[in-house]
Design an enzyme around this catalytic site. Structure first.
Site, short mmCIF file in Angstrom:
data_model
loop_
_atom_site.label_atom_id
_atom_site.label_comp_id
_atom_site.label_asym_id
_atom_site.label_seq_id
_atom_site.Cartn_x
_atom_site.Cartn_y
_atom_site.Cartn_z
N ASP A 97 -4.20 -4.63 -17.94
CA ASP A 97 -3.33 -3.47 -18.19
C ASP A 97 -3.50 -2.89 -19.61
O ASP A 97 -2.52 -2.50 -20.25
CB ASP A 97 -1.85 -3.83 -17.96
CG ASP A 97 -1.60 -4.35 -16.56
OD1 ASP A 97 -2.19 -3.81 -15.61
OD2 ASP A 97 -0.84 -5.33 -16.41
N GLY A 101 0.79 -1.24 0.00
CA GLY A 101 0.00 0.00 0.00
C GLY A 101 0.81 1.28 0.00
O GLY A 101 0.34 2.31 0.47
N HIS A 137 0.65 0.75 -13.20
CA HIS A 137 1.40 -0.44 -13.63
C HIS A 137 2.89 -0.09 -13.68
O HIS A 137 3.27 0.95 -14.23
CB HIS A 137 0.92 -0.90 -15.01
CG HIS A 137 1.64 -2.11 -15.47
ND1 HIS A 137 1.45 -3.36 -14.90
CD2 HIS A 137 2.60 -2.27 -16.42
CE1 HIS A 137 2.25 -4.23 -15.48
NE2 HIS A 137 2.96 -3.60 -16.40
N GLU A 139 6.06 6.27 -9.30
CA GLU A 139 4.65 5.90 -9.11
C GLU A 139 4.00 6.83 -8.09
O GLU A 139 2.87 7.27 -8.26
CB GLU A 139 4.53 4.45 -8.61
CG GLU A 139 4.97 3.41 -9.61
CD GLU A 139 4.74 1.99 -9.10
OE1 GLU A 139 3.76 1.75 -8.36
OE2 GLU A 139 5.54 1.09 -9.44
N ASN A 156 1.51 3.08 -2.60
CA ASN A 156 0.79 4.04 -3.47
C ASN A 156 -0.43 4.60 -2.75
O ASN A 156 -0.75 5.78 -2.89
CB ASN A 156 0.37 3.36 -4.78
CG ASN A 156 1.51 3.33 -5.78
OD1 ASN A 156 1.87 4.36 -6.36
ND2 ASN A 156 2.11 2.16 -5.96
N ASN A 202 -5.63 2.43 -12.59
CA ASN A 202 -4.63 1.48 -12.11
C ASN A 202 -3.24 2.06 -12.35
O ASN A 202 -3.05 2.88 -13.25
CB ASN A 202 -4.77 0.16 -12.88
CG ASN A 202 -3.76 -0.89 -12.44
OD1 ASN A 202 -3.58 -1.12 -11.23
ND2 ASN A 202 -3.09 -1.52 -13.39
N MET A 238 -3.99 -7.02 -6.84
CA MET A 238 -3.35 -8.02 -7.69
C MET A 238 -4.33 -8.97 -8.37
O MET A 238 -4.06 -10.16 -8.53
CB MET A 238 -2.32 -8.81 -6.86
CG MET A 238 -1.31 -7.94 -6.15
SD MET A 238 -0.62 -6.64 -7.20
CE MET A 238 0.97 -7.34 -7.61
N ARG A 239 -5.46 -8.45 -8.79
CA ARG A 239 -6.45 -9.27 -9.50
C ARG A 239 -6.97 -8.53 -10.70
O ARG A 239 -7.00 -7.30 -10.70
CB ARG A 239 -7.66 -9.55 -8.59
CG ARG A 239 -7.38 -10.54 -7.53
CD ARG A 239 -8.52 -10.61 -6.53
NE ARG A 239 -8.04 -11.35 -5.40
CZ ARG A 239 -8.05 -12.67 -5.32
NH1 ARG A 239 -8.60 -13.38 -6.28
NH2 ARG A 239 -7.55 -13.29 -4.28
C1 GRF Z 1 3.31 -1.25 -7.51
O1 GRF Z 1 4.56 -1.57 -8.08
C2 GRF Z 1 2.29 -1.02 -8.57
O2 GRF Z 1 2.82 -0.48 -9.74
C3 GRF Z 1 1.78 -2.42 -8.83
O3 GRF Z 1 1.77 -3.04 -7.58
C4 GRF Z 1 2.73 -2.42 -6.74
C5 GRF Z 1 2.00 -1.97 -5.52
O4 GRF Z 1 2.84 -1.43 -4.54
N1 GRF Z 1 0.48 -2.36 -9.47
P1 GRF Z 1 2.21 -0.74 -3.25
O5 GRF Z 1 1.30 -1.79 -2.61
O6 GRF Z 1 1.43 0.45 -3.70
O7 GRF Z 1 3.36 -0.41 -2.37
#
Ligand code: GRF
Length: 215
Positions: free
Chosen positions: A145, A12, A109, A174, A14, A107, A90-91
């Site tokens: 994606d 988490g 990526h 990100e 992000n 999303n 992750m789904r």
């Molecule tokens: C990130 O690398 C994002 O690009 C991918 O999953 C990862 C999530 O990281 N979709 P976090 O849980 O936000 O630290």
């Protein structure tokens, strides 16, 4: 104020970047709910530390994918969520959620789409021998994606990089690009035409970010 719902499966970071952007006034938004598919997701701790409601939904408890995503859509709609953020979820998101939030799911990526889709964007970019990689924020459609691209950031790939070092370099970007894309949405500046996302009032550089190491 934009009402956001976040879906996350793990760490988490992000999600944290979005929370921080709201706290420091960069984003005029509120996270209404965190939904996770993993009871051990560290994202849950982050939600609790910030007084954000969280909801763990175990996919195996639902009769099929359809009903799982129907339930998530209902939870978000009931709370008045306007934008759904996949922050390391992750789904592959199911149709009921996509239909409930058309062009309202984003999303992030960890690769420059359309290259290296899937679960291991950083590892695959390294294995392919690319010299530049990065991250992409895009709207979510039913593919993996594949939705319209909102913003991208590029970073160098060095010859001594390992998956970990490249991932860390990309992750830094990100954390900037995701709040930035959400901000554009909250300002009502995103217009989608087919695969293309146009930014109202764009100067030409805004959604193509290049890390300092490349300039
Ligand atoms: C990130 O690398 C994002 O690009 C991918 O999953 C990862 C999530 O990281 N979709 P976090 O849980 O936000 O630290």
């Amino acid at each position: 104020m934009l009402k956001i719902g976040v879906l996350a499966s793990g760490r988490g970071s992000n999600f944290q970047a979005i929370i921080d952007s709201i706290k420091n006034g960069y984003l005029n938004a509120e996270v209404i709910l965190l939904v996770t598919d993993n009871r051990d997701a560290y994202a849950i701790q982050r939600a609790r530390d910030n007084n954000i409601a969280d909801l763990f939904l175990e996919p195996a408890d639902f009769k099929d994918k359809e009903s799982y995503y129907r339930r998530i859509a209902d939870e978000l709609l009931t709370r008045g969520v306007e934008l759904v953020i996949l922050a390391g979820f992750m789904r592959l998101v199911g149709k009921p959620l996509i239909d409930a939030f058309p062009l309202r799911i984003m999303n992030i990526h960890p690769a420059l789409l359309p290259s290296f889709k899937g679960l291991h964007g950083q590892r695959d970019a390294l294995a392919y021998g690319t010299k530049i990689s990065g991250c992409t924020v895009h709207f979510v459609d039913e593919g993996m994606d594949t939705g319209p691209i909102i913003a991208q950031a590029a970073v160098p790939v060095y010859s001594d990089d390992r998956e970990e070092s490249l991932s860390a370099r990309i992750l830094k970007e990100e954390h900037k690009i995701f709040p930035y894309a959400i901000r554009l949405f909250s300002e009502g500046r995103l217009r989608v035409q087919g695969r293309s996302v146009f930014i109202e009032g764009e100067t030409g550089k805004e959604t193509c970010l290049i890390s300092p190491e490349l300039t």
